[in-house]
Design an enzyme around this catalytic site. Structure first.
Site, PDB file in Angstrom:
ATOM      1  N   LYS A   9       0.841  -1.212   0.000  1.00 17.00           N
ATOM      2  CA  LYS A   9       0.000   0.000   0.000  1.00 17.00           C
ATOM      3  C   LYS A   9       0.875   1.261   0.000  1.00 17.00           C
ATOM      4  O   LYS A   9       0.621   2.196  -0.737  1.00 17.00           O
ATOM      5  CB  LYS A   9      -0.894   0.049   1.262  1.00 17.00           C
ATOM      6  CG  LYS A   9      -1.898  -1.071   1.367  1.00 17.00           C
ATOM      7  CD  LYS A   9      -2.858  -0.834   2.524  1.00 17.00           C
ATOM      8  CE  LYS A   9      -2.202  -0.849   3.895  1.00 17.00           C
ATOM      9  NZ  LYS A   9      -1.651  -2.167   4.298  1.00 17.00           N
ATOM     10  N   ARG A  84      -9.260   1.137   9.066  1.00 13.24           N
ATOM     11  CA  ARG A  84      -8.906  -0.269   9.266  1.00 13.24           C
ATOM     12  C   ARG A  84      -9.926  -0.986  10.114  1.00 13.24           C
ATOM     13  O   ARG A  84      -9.697  -2.128  10.513  1.00 13.24           O
ATOM     14  CB  ARG A  84      -7.562  -0.341   9.981  1.00 13.24           C
ATOM     15  CG  ARG A  84      -6.394  -0.696   9.078  1.00 13.24           C
ATOM     16  CD  ARG A  84      -5.138  -0.252   9.775  1.00 13.24           C
ATOM     17  NE  ARG A  84      -4.046  -1.151   9.624  1.00 13.24           N
ATOM     18  CZ  ARG A  84      -2.821  -0.749   9.260  1.00 13.24           C
ATOM     19  NH1 ARG A  84      -2.591   0.504   8.965  1.00 13.24           N
ATOM     20  NH2 ARG A  84      -1.847  -1.597   9.188  1.00 13.24           N
ATOM     21  N   ARG A 156      11.465  -3.435  11.957  1.00 11.49           N
ATOM     22  CA  ARG A 156      10.398  -3.009  12.865  1.00 11.49           C
ATOM     23  C   ARG A 156      10.018  -4.183  13.769  1.00 11.49           C
ATOM     24  O   ARG A 156       9.963  -5.323  13.318  1.00 11.49           O
ATOM     25  CB  ARG A 156       9.175  -2.568  12.055  1.00 11.49           C
ATOM     26  CG  ARG A 156       9.286  -1.162  11.521  1.00 11.49           C
ATOM     27  CD  ARG A 156       8.191  -0.810  10.546  1.00 11.49           C
ATOM     28  NE  ARG A 156       6.858  -1.303  10.870  1.00 11.49           N
ATOM     29  CZ  ARG A 156       5.783  -1.100  10.108  1.00 11.49           C
ATOM     30  NH1 ARG A 156       5.895  -0.416   8.976  1.00 11.49           N
ATOM     31  NH2 ARG A 156       4.618  -1.579  10.450  1.00 11.49           N
ATOM     32  N   ARG A 167      -0.925  -9.708  12.897  1.00  8.80           N
ATOM     33  CA  ARG A 167      -1.417  -8.566  12.106  1.00  8.80           C
ATOM     34  C   ARG A 167      -2.320  -9.055  10.972  1.00  8.80           C
ATOM     35  O   ARG A 167      -3.298  -8.398  10.619  1.00  8.80           O
ATOM     36  CB  ARG A 167      -0.231  -7.768  11.538  1.00  8.80           C
ATOM     37  CG  ARG A 167       0.489  -6.967  12.618  1.00  8.80           C
ATOM     38  CD  ARG A 167       1.829  -6.468  12.134  1.00  8.80           C
ATOM     39  NE  ARG A 167       1.740  -5.442  11.127  1.00  8.80           N
ATOM     40  CZ  ARG A 167       2.760  -5.077  10.337  1.00  8.80           C
ATOM     41  NH1 ARG A 167       3.924  -5.668  10.464  1.00  8.80           N
ATOM     42  NH2 ARG A 167       2.601  -4.144   9.447  1.00  8.80           N
TER      43      ARG A 167
HETATM   44  P1  AMP Z   1       1.413   0.028   9.211  1.00 11.83           P
HETATM   45  O1  AMP Z   1       2.695   0.779   9.136  1.00 11.83           O
HETATM   46  O2  AMP Z   1       0.319   0.631   8.389  1.00 11.83           O
HETATM   47  O3  AMP Z   1       1.582  -1.445   8.956  1.00 11.83           O
HETATM   48  O4  AMP Z   1       0.911   0.155  10.737  1.00 11.83           O
HETATM   49  C1  AMP Z   1       1.701  -0.320  11.788  1.00 11.83           C
HETATM   50  C2  AMP Z   1       0.854  -0.430  13.050  1.00 11.83           C
HETATM   51  O5  AMP Z   1       0.335   0.854  13.387  1.00 11.83           O
HETATM   52  C3  AMP Z   1      -0.370  -1.341  12.921  1.00 11.83           C
HETATM   53  O6  AMP Z   1      -0.073  -2.703  13.139  1.00 11.83           O
HETATM   54  C4  AMP Z   1      -1.245  -0.773  14.024  1.00 11.83           C
HETATM   55  O7  AMP Z   1      -0.809  -1.172  15.302  1.00 11.83           O
HETATM   56  C5  AMP Z   1      -0.968   0.730  13.901  1.00 11.83           C
HETATM   57  N1  AMP Z   1      -1.895   1.377  12.947  1.00 11.83           N
HETATM   58  C6  AMP Z   1      -1.600   1.978  11.760  1.00 11.83           C
HETATM   59  N2  AMP Z   1      -2.707   2.450  11.184  1.00 11.83           N
HETATM   60  C7  AMP Z   1      -3.735   2.148  12.014  1.00 11.83           C
HETATM   61  C8  AMP Z   1      -5.120   2.347  11.974  1.00 11.83           C
HETATM   62  N3  AMP Z   1      -5.728   2.942  10.941  1.00 11.83           N
HETATM   63  N4  AMP Z   1      -5.842   1.877  13.025  1.00 11.83           N
HETATM   64  C9  AMP Z   1      -5.289   1.271  14.073  1.00 11.83           C
HETATM   65  N5  AMP Z   1      -3.985   1.021  14.172  1.00 11.83           N
HETATM   66  C10 AMP Z   1      -3.205   1.468  13.149  1.00 11.83           C
END
Ligand code: AMP
Length: 209
Positions: A9, A84, A156, A167
């Site tokens: 994404k 999400r 990470r 996840r």
């Molecule tokens: P990402 O970098 O998009 O994979 O996000 C990493 C982590 O941030 C996710 O596993 C969630 O813990 C948190 N996160 C990011 N975006 C959201 C969202 N829209 N709602 C809730 N948690 C989020």
């Protein structure tokens, strides 16, 4: 942008941002910044992020609502990693209505879970500039060092195998149901998560018309 973690994404959002000169609103990055700055929101968010859980809707919705105060969203924007959950999708509907904005596309990135685990476990990120690497398909020129800014690369915590699996479960339970909502609204444009990098730009241009 809708799709499982690690489907690409962010990469796609970045290309679309360049193609159409639009800002990208990436909740994952915004939350990571809050964690690094040690804000109250950041402290709460960290405990969820470390476990691969979704950060509670009220925090994420608040962060996004605040982001919409900035004038750069006026001519359009790309949401990467938001909404999400149903609560977030409802909040987004409200934010859009309040700001008189119409959602035009929901780009769904489709990718097999097995490929995701492989991809994320070999992902390395630059904590300073956000550049993303993959140990095999996009290694840094110098091992462990960011090509762009020279910072030391990290894995990470949530890109470790157990957390990745969780996840994916969270995605299936909480985010996947949103596909139906946006499909019913006729907004979904589907794209594969395995398109080669050198074809991605043309592909996205074609997809978006
Ligand atoms: P990402 O970098 O998009 O994979 O996000 C990493 C982590 O941030 C996710 O596993 C969630 O813990 C948190 N996160 C990011 N975006 C959201 C969202 N829209 N709602 C809730 N948690 C989020």
């Amino acid at each position: 942008m809708l799709g499982p973690p690690g489907s690409g994404k962010g990469t796609r959002a970045h290309i679309i941002s360049e193609l159409y000169d639009l800002p990208v609103i990436t909740t994952g990055d915004m939350l990571r910044t809050a964690v690094a700055e040690g804000t109250e929101c950041g402290k709460i968010a960290k405990s969820y992020m470390d476990k691969g859980e979704l950060v509670p809707d009220d925090i994420v919705n608040g962060v996004v609502r605040e982001r919409f105060q900035k004038p750069d969203v006026e001519d359009g924007f790309i949401l990467d990693g938001f909404p999400r959950s149903k609560g977030q999708a409802d909040a987004l509907d409200q934010i859009l209505e309040d700001n008189n904005i119409e959602l035009t596309h929901v780009i769904l990135v489709v990718l097999d879970d097995k490929v995701i685990v492989e991809r994320l476990s070999k992902r390395r990120s630059c904590p300073k500039c956000g550049e993303i690497y993959h140990l095999e398909s996009k290694p840094p020129k110098k091992q462990g060092v960011c090509d762009v800014c020279g910072a030391a690369l990290i894995q990470r915590d949530d890109d470790k195998p157990d957390v990745i699996k969780h996840r994916l479960e969270v995605y299936a339970e909480q985010t996947k149901p949103l596909i139906k909502k946006y499909r019913d609204q006729g907004l979904i444009l589907e794209t594969s998560g395995v398109i080669p990098m050198d074809q991605l730009r043309d592909h996205l241009k074609e997809l978006l018309g």
